[in-house]
Design a protein around this motif. Structure first.
Motif, PDB file in Angstrom:
ATOM      1  N   GLU A 157      -1.316  -2.054   2.187  1.00  0.00           N
ATOM      2  CA  GLU A 157      -0.914  -3.114   1.383  1.00  0.00           C
ATOM      3  C   GLU A 157      -1.955  -4.072   1.226  1.00  0.00           C
ATOM      4  O   GLU A 157      -2.236  -4.977   2.123  1.00  0.00           O
ATOM      5  CB  GLU A 157       0.384  -3.829   1.963  1.00  0.00           C
TER       6      GLU A 157
ATOM      7  N   HIS B 134      -0.881   6.795  -6.268  1.00  0.00           N
ATOM      8  CA  HIS B 134      -0.674   5.660  -7.192  1.00  0.00           C
ATOM      9  C   HIS B 134      -1.195   5.606  -8.221  1.00  0.00           C
ATOM     10  O   HIS B 134      -2.808   5.899  -8.057  1.00  0.00           O
ATOM     11  CB  HIS B 134      -0.160   4.112  -6.465  1.00  0.00           C
TER      12      HIS B 134
ATOM     13  N   ARG C 287       1.020  -4.881  -3.024  1.00  0.00           N
ATOM     14  CA  ARG C 287       2.388  -3.830  -2.710  1.00  0.00           C
ATOM     15  C   ARG C 287       2.122  -2.762  -1.951  1.00  0.00           C
ATOM     16  O   ARG C 287       0.709  -2.494  -1.759  1.00  0.00           O
ATOM     17  CB  ARG C 287       3.113  -3.307  -4.142  1.00  0.00           C
ATOM     18  N   ARG C 288       3.004  -1.972  -1.366  1.00  0.00           N
ATOM     19  CA  ARG C 288       2.722  -0.791  -0.399  1.00  0.00           C
ATOM     20  C   ARG C 288       2.269   0.499  -1.321  1.00  0.00           C
ATOM     21  O   ARG C 288       3.250   0.640  -2.130  1.00  0.00           O
ATOM     22  CB  ARG C 288       4.231  -0.715   0.499  1.00  0.00           C
ATOM     23  N   LYS C 289       1.303   0.962  -0.983  1.00  0.00           N
ATOM     24  CA  LYS C 289       0.877   2.062  -1.767  1.00  0.00           C
ATOM     25  C   LYS C 289       0.339   3.120  -0.625  1.00  0.00           C
ATOM     26  O   LYS C 289      -0.094   2.854   0.453  1.00  0.00           O
ATOM     27  CB  LYS C 289      -0.107   1.665  -2.666  1.00  0.00           C
TER      28      LYS C 289
END
Lengths: 146, 146, 146
Positions: B13, B47, B135-137
């Motif tokens: 993140e 992602h 954001r968390r990826k």
């Protein structure tokens, strides 16, 4: 475990010059057919004016890609670089721009196979990107694993 | 030799919208953990607004990449192409540029594994390229071999 | 079948700064040497200012690539971004543009191996793309399969 391999071709003929087709269900079917549970799945365009890539299945984004690629490597049937043409078109082709667009979007993807599934993040989908349509063209799926 | 596979996820993140993180030590640790000595190691962004790529760990170059990508695919939160916006942003997102930048830098790398090590040239390092942070990826590591 | 792996390095020293070399025959020789019949063949540049990619063996197209890449990421020995230079060149290098060009053309290809052959469409050929020549550089071939 012994190694297994699986091979399948997908065929396309897009009527438009350019198109993005979601081929994820076809690749999933090939993987199920293969019986492979753990390994790697290569999916590549067999033609050099087309791409296989992974991104989002969203029509606005696809229109953005189309416009963006046209800006980076504009279509021209001409062969005079001083007038926006491409030397490649001296061969009688008019698809030089398609060879350039395909380099930006890529030839192939390699996808992990885990527990018999394509090991994907939440929005990953596999696309065939056609930049010089109107003829029959192929995508190769090759899976190795166990 | 029988085939082995290994799977690991890395989580990120990044507070900034864009960042390049050297993940080579994490991939090396995963490879050691796998016990695989000969094979292939896939490292891919899970992602579609992020990249995994191989290049030099040099901060000036990373700033050059950042400026260059911004020139090729400028950020815009707008959705009107006539004013520099992107149709994708009509979905409520403001990250269309990130989907374009990621295509230039690529989704994945495949690295040879030889004698239990990543088989690299003198300056090769693996980077996670974030183009829409905050954001968390995840990044996926999948290793197959023996 | 048990898994096999094969590794070979190709060495290049191109006198010109930029060049595209067809390395398909060398990869085919490596594959024959490996004895592998089914699997995957990774071919990657071991240096970060060079590419391995698949496209057409046509000299006009190669000149188009050269001109196009120069437009996307122009050569500059300078290090002042306000004057077209690159921060990376503050390290004493003059090859920042080569690191950018290589990202467009890619680091590596993964080719399916079927019945002991590179499983190619009609025009696919593998190229080494040099963007900062005049020194000895390497390409890695790693084949896994059975």
């Amino acid at each position: 475990m012994p190694m297994k391999t699986y091979r399948e071709e997908l065929w396309f003929e897009t009527p438009a010059r350019r198109a993005f087709l979601n081929i994820t269900p076809k690749v999933e079917r090939a993987l199920a057919q293969s019986g492979i549970r753990e390994g790697l799945c290569l999916v590549n365009a067999m033609h050099i004016t087309a791409s296989v890539f992974i991104n989002d299945d969203e029509s606005g984004l696809h229109a953005d890609y189309e416009r963006w690629l046209e800006g980076l490597a504009p279509f021209s049937a001409g062969s005079d670089p001083a007038r926006g043409g491409y030397l490649h078109n001296r061969t009688g082709e008019d698809n030089a721009d398609a060879h350039l667009k395909r380099q930006v979007m890529g030839r192939e993807v390699v996808v992990a196979v885990t527990a018999g599934k394509l090991d994907f993040g939440p929005w990953e989908q596999i696309f065939y990107g056609e930049f010089d349509g109107g003829r029959r063209k192929r995508v190769l799926i090759k899976i190795i694993g166990e």
